[in-house]
Scaffold this motif. Structure first.
Motif, PDB file in Angstrom:
ATOM      1  N   GLU A 191       0.825  -1.207   0.000  1.00 11.71           N
ATOM      2  CA  GLU A 191       0.000   0.000   0.000  1.00 11.71           C
ATOM      3  C   GLU A 191       0.860   1.259   0.000  1.00 11.71           C
ATOM      4  O   GLU A 191       0.483   2.268  -0.606  1.00 11.71           O
ATOM      5  N   VAL A 192       2.029   1.208   0.628  1.00  8.14           N
ATOM      6  CA  VAL A 192       2.981   2.327   0.546  1.00  8.14           C
ATOM      7  C   VAL A 192       3.442   2.482  -0.902  1.00  8.14           C
ATOM      8  O   VAL A 192       3.503   3.595  -1.439  1.00  8.14           O
ATOM      9  N   ARG A 223      -2.111   7.027 -11.162  1.00  9.15           N
ATOM     10  CA  ARG A 223      -2.672   5.679 -11.252  1.00  9.15           C
ATOM     11  C   ARG A 223      -3.283   5.404 -12.626  1.00  9.15           C
ATOM     12  O   ARG A 223      -3.418   4.275 -13.021  1.00  9.15           O
ATOM     13  N   ARG A 225       1.873   1.667  -3.591  1.00  5.38           N
ATOM     14  CA  ARG A 225       0.761   2.221  -4.365  1.00  5.38           C
ATOM     15  C   ARG A 225       0.627   3.726  -4.120  1.00  5.38           C
ATOM     16  O   ARG A 225       0.390   4.493  -5.047  1.00  5.38           O
ATOM     17  N   ALA A 226       0.796   4.147  -2.867  1.00  9.77           N
ATOM     18  CA  ALA A 226       0.687   5.569  -2.525  1.00  9.77           C
ATOM     19  C   ALA A 226       1.808   6.375  -3.186  1.00  9.77           C
ATOM     20  O   ALA A 226       1.574   7.479  -3.690  1.00  9.77           O
ATOM     21  N   ASN A 237      -2.531  10.077   2.379  1.00 10.69           N
ATOM     22  CA  ASN A 237      -2.628   8.629   2.213  1.00 10.69           C
ATOM     23  C   ASN A 237      -1.279   7.966   2.453  1.00 10.69           C
ATOM     24  O   ASN A 237      -1.188   6.929   3.136  1.00 10.69           O
ATOM     25  N   LEU A 238      -0.200   8.558   1.920  1.00  7.03           N
ATOM     26  CA  LEU A 238       1.132   8.005   2.137  1.00  7.03           C
ATOM     27  C   LEU A 238       1.475   8.008   3.627  1.00  7.03           C
ATOM     28  O   LEU A 238       1.987   7.007   4.151  1.00  7.03           O
ATOM     29  N   GLU A 241      -0.556   7.843   6.132  1.00  2.00           N
ATOM     30  CA  GLU A 241      -1.365   6.797   6.770  1.00  2.00           C
ATOM     31  C   GLU A 241      -0.766   5.416   6.533  1.00  2.00           C
ATOM     32  O   GLU A 241      -0.641   4.611   7.467  1.00  2.00           O
ATOM     33  N   GLU A 242      -0.375   5.146   5.300  1.00  2.00           N
ATOM     34  CA  GLU A 242       0.180   3.828   4.977  1.00  2.00           C
ATOM     35  C   GLU A 242       1.537   3.611   5.636  1.00  2.00           C
ATOM     36  O   GLU A 242       1.840   2.499   6.091  1.00  2.00           O
ATOM     37  N   LYS A 264      -4.032  15.144  -0.608  1.00  2.00           N
ATOM     38  CA  LYS A 264      -4.721  13.887  -0.252  1.00  2.00           C
ATOM     39  C   LYS A 264      -3.800  12.688  -0.472  1.00  2.00           C
ATOM     40  O   LYS A 264      -3.800  11.740   0.319  1.00  2.00           O
ATOM     41  N   LYS A 265      -3.016  12.737  -1.546  1.00  2.00           N
ATOM     42  CA  LYS A 265      -2.071  11.647  -1.806  1.00  2.00           C
ATOM     43  C   LYS A 265      -1.012  11.581  -0.709  1.00  2.00           C
ATOM     44  O   LYS A 265      -0.631  10.491  -0.280  1.00  2.00           O
ATOM     45  N   ALA A 306       1.085   6.701  -6.880  1.00  2.00           N
ATOM     46  CA  ALA A 306       0.064   7.726  -7.115  1.00  2.00           C
ATOM     47  C   ALA A 306       0.688   9.122  -7.093  1.00  2.00           C
ATOM     48  O   ALA A 306       0.340   9.980  -7.912  1.00  2.00           O
TER      49      ALA A 306
END
Length: 106
Positions: free
Chosen positions: A37-38, A49, A40-41, A65-66, A68-69, A61-62, A44
């Motif tokens: 998931e990291v 994506r 993927r972040a 998300n990073l 958070e992951e 937001k990206k 992005a």
């Protein structure tokens, strides 16, 4: 909050939710999932994506998300270390010492 305080807090949190009791092999799988998931972040953020079925997120937001992951990855590392009786402080100190010795850099 310092590293050791957080390690104690996250360990207690996981124990209250009965997540701590999961076998270390299962925990490694969770860690692997979170590392994906990291990845993927970061993708992005760096190249996007290119998915018509997903809304494009703002850079902020990206980044959220990073963060958070990365936190999810850290929690899994903290729990694995705790299960083997290793403090994250020890890990950080030992790793720093290894790098300084290896590269003769302060």
């Amino acid at each position: 909050m310092n590293i050791l305080s957080y390690q104690h807090w996250v360990t207690d949190f996981y124990k209250k939710r009965s997540w701590y009791e999961l076998d270390t092999f299962i925990r490694i799988n969770f860690l692997t999932e979170e590392v994906g998931e990291v990845s993927r972040a970061v993708r992005a953020l760096e190249i996007g994506r290119d998915r018509p079925d997903e809304d494009e997120l703002s850079r902020q937001k990206k980044l959220e998300n990073l963060k958070e992951e990365l936190g999810d990855v850290l929690d899994n590392l903290f729990i694995l270390a705790d299960k083997y009786g290793i403090s994250m402080t020890q890990i950080v100190e030992n790793h720093k010492e290894k790098l300084v010795k290896r590269y003769n850099d302060n």
